[in-house]
Motif scaffolding. Structure first.
Motif, PDB file in Angstrom:
ATOM      1  N   ALA A   1      16.237  26.122  -9.495  1.00  0.00           N
ATOM      2  CA  ALA A   1      15.754  25.449  -8.328  1.00  0.00           C
ATOM      3  C   ALA A   1      17.125  25.242  -7.373  1.00  0.00           C
ATOM      4  O   ALA A   1      16.962  25.456  -5.957  1.00  0.00           O
ATOM      5  N   ALA A   2      18.228  24.769  -8.032  1.00  0.00           N
ATOM      6  CA  ALA A   2      19.395  24.149  -7.058  1.00  0.00           C
ATOM      7  C   ALA A   2      19.952  25.480  -6.619  1.00  0.00           C
ATOM      8  O   ALA A   2      20.377  25.550  -5.300  1.00  0.00           O
ATOM      9  N   ARG A   3      20.087  26.475  -7.187  1.00  0.00           N
ATOM     10  CA  ARG A   3      20.652  27.797  -6.828  1.00  0.00           C
ATOM     11  C   ARG A   3      19.949  28.338  -5.828  1.00  0.00           C
ATOM     12  O   ARG A   3      20.413  28.905  -4.816  1.00  0.00           O
ATOM     13  N   GLN A   4      18.589  28.390  -5.948  1.00  0.00           N
ATOM     14  CA  GLN A   4      17.598  28.869  -4.848  1.00  0.00           C
ATOM     15  C   GLN A   4      17.792  28.171  -3.683  1.00  0.00           C
ATOM     16  O   GLN A   4      17.891  28.688  -2.612  1.00  0.00           O
ATOM     17  N   ALA A   5      17.912  26.854  -3.695  1.00  0.00           N
ATOM     18  CA  ALA A   5      17.972  25.986  -2.543  1.00  0.00           C
ATOM     19  C   ALA A   5      19.366  26.370  -1.908  1.00  0.00           C
ATOM     20  O   ALA A   5      19.446  26.128  -0.453  1.00  0.00           O
ATOM     21  N   ARG A   6      20.420  26.295  -2.704  1.00  0.00           N
ATOM     22  CA  ARG A   6      21.950  26.600  -2.047  1.00  0.00           C
ATOM     23  C   ARG A   6      21.891  28.061  -1.335  1.00  0.00           C
ATOM     24  O   ARG A   6      22.114  28.128  -0.270  1.00  0.00           O
ATOM     25  N   ASN A   7      21.046  29.099  -1.997  1.00  0.00           N
ATOM     26  CA  ASN A   7      21.212  30.380  -1.392  1.00  0.00           C
ATOM     27  C   ASN A   7      20.361  30.291  -0.071  1.00  0.00           C
ATOM     28  O   ASN A   7      20.735  31.069   1.001  1.00  0.00           O
ATOM     29  N   ASP A   8      19.276  29.848  -0.164  1.00  0.00           N
ATOM     30  CA  ASP A   8      18.580  29.554   1.212  1.00  0.00           C
ATOM     31  C   ASP A   8      18.960  28.784   2.287  1.00  0.00           C
ATOM     32  O   ASP A   8      18.922  29.397   3.552  1.00  0.00           O
TER      33      ASP A   8
ATOM     34  N   ALA B   1      24.302  36.514   0.568  1.00  0.00           N
ATOM     35  CA  ALA B   1      24.144  37.622   1.543  1.00  0.00           C
ATOM     36  C   ALA B   1      23.063  38.458   1.429  1.00  0.00           C
ATOM     37  O   ALA B   1      22.460  39.028   2.378  1.00  0.00           O
ATOM     38  N   ALA B   2      22.555  38.627   0.283  1.00  0.00           N
ATOM     39  CA  ALA B   2      21.401  39.303  -0.165  1.00  0.00           C
ATOM     40  C   ALA B   2      20.087  38.799   0.758  1.00  0.00           C
ATOM     41  O   ALA B   2      19.332  39.551   1.399  1.00  0.00           O
ATOM     42  N   PHE B   3      20.174  37.495   0.517  1.00  0.00           N
ATOM     43  CA  PHE B   3      18.942  36.677   1.214  1.00  0.00           C
ATOM     44  C   PHE B   3      19.078  36.859   2.822  1.00  0.00           C
ATOM     45  O   PHE B   3      18.070  36.984   3.579  1.00  0.00           O
ATOM     46  N   CYS B   4      20.299  36.675   3.299  1.00  0.00           N
ATOM     47  CA  CYS B   4      20.615  36.759   4.659  1.00  0.00           C
ATOM     48  C   CYS B   4      20.070  38.046   5.384  1.00  0.00           C
ATOM     49  O   CYS B   4      19.761  38.437   6.321  1.00  0.00           O
ATOM     50  N   VAL B   5      20.283  38.934   4.449  1.00  0.00           N
ATOM     51  CA  VAL B   5      20.144  40.593   4.747  1.00  0.00           C
ATOM     52  C   VAL B   5      18.498  40.822   4.776  1.00  0.00           C
ATOM     53  O   VAL B   5      17.998  41.083   6.058  1.00  0.00           O
ATOM     54  N   LYS B   6      17.878  40.198   4.012  1.00  0.00           N
ATOM     55  CA  LYS B   6      16.265  40.246   3.925  1.00  0.00           C
ATOM     56  C   LYS B   6      15.633  39.618   5.168  1.00  0.00           C
ATOM     57  O   LYS B   6      14.847  39.979   5.844  1.00  0.00           O
TER      58      LYS B   6
END
Length: 135
Positions: A53-60, A114-119
């Motif tokens: 969850a922490a990794r997902q929040a950082r990536n978001d 970067a992948a989330f940003c691309v999406k």
């Protein structure tokens, strides 16, 4: 012998063996119901879930910052068109090379940001209008 059920029940005295096995069975049944149906988790599993969850929040968060930097940069429309024309496997590299996904002091974000940003960018029909502040 007209004993009622309640009088027989109150007179019942289980042996130590029956008492022990009843306690063990009740404990096992409680744990089985708790872990299978009530959502209990082991400490290790809870730790893994918290890390994910922490990794997902950082990536978001990083993706949101990346998108904001991308759309407020000069030539954003041209860059978005270039991004859309780039092969799927090279899009994250395009974002990383552009420097939009870089956050100072956050080296552990990795390529997922970067992948989330691309999406998020690919889903945009058109770029939103940004208003520059003079502060």
């Amino acid at each position: 012998m007209s004993e009622t059920f309640s009088s027989r029940w109150s007179a019942y005295r289980p042996s130590k063996k029956v008492w022990l096995w009843s306690m063990i069975g009740a404990s096992l049944l409680t744990m089985a119901i708790g872990f299978a149906g009530a959502g209990w988790q082991t400490g290790g599993r809870a730790f893994v879930m918290a890390e994910m969850a922490a990794r997902q929040a950082r990536n978001d968060l990083a993706a949101g910052i990346c998108v904001e930097r991308f759309i407020s940069a000069e030539g954003a429309a041209k860059n978005l068109e270039t991004l859309r024309n780039t092969a799927n496997w090279d899009r994250s590299k395009f974002i990383e090379d552009g420097g939009w996904s870089m956050i100072k002091g956050a080296e552990e974000l990795g390529p997922s940001a970067a992948a989330f940003c691309v999406k998020q960018l690919i889903r945009m029909e058109e770029l939103p209008v940004t208003i520059a502040s003079d502060t």
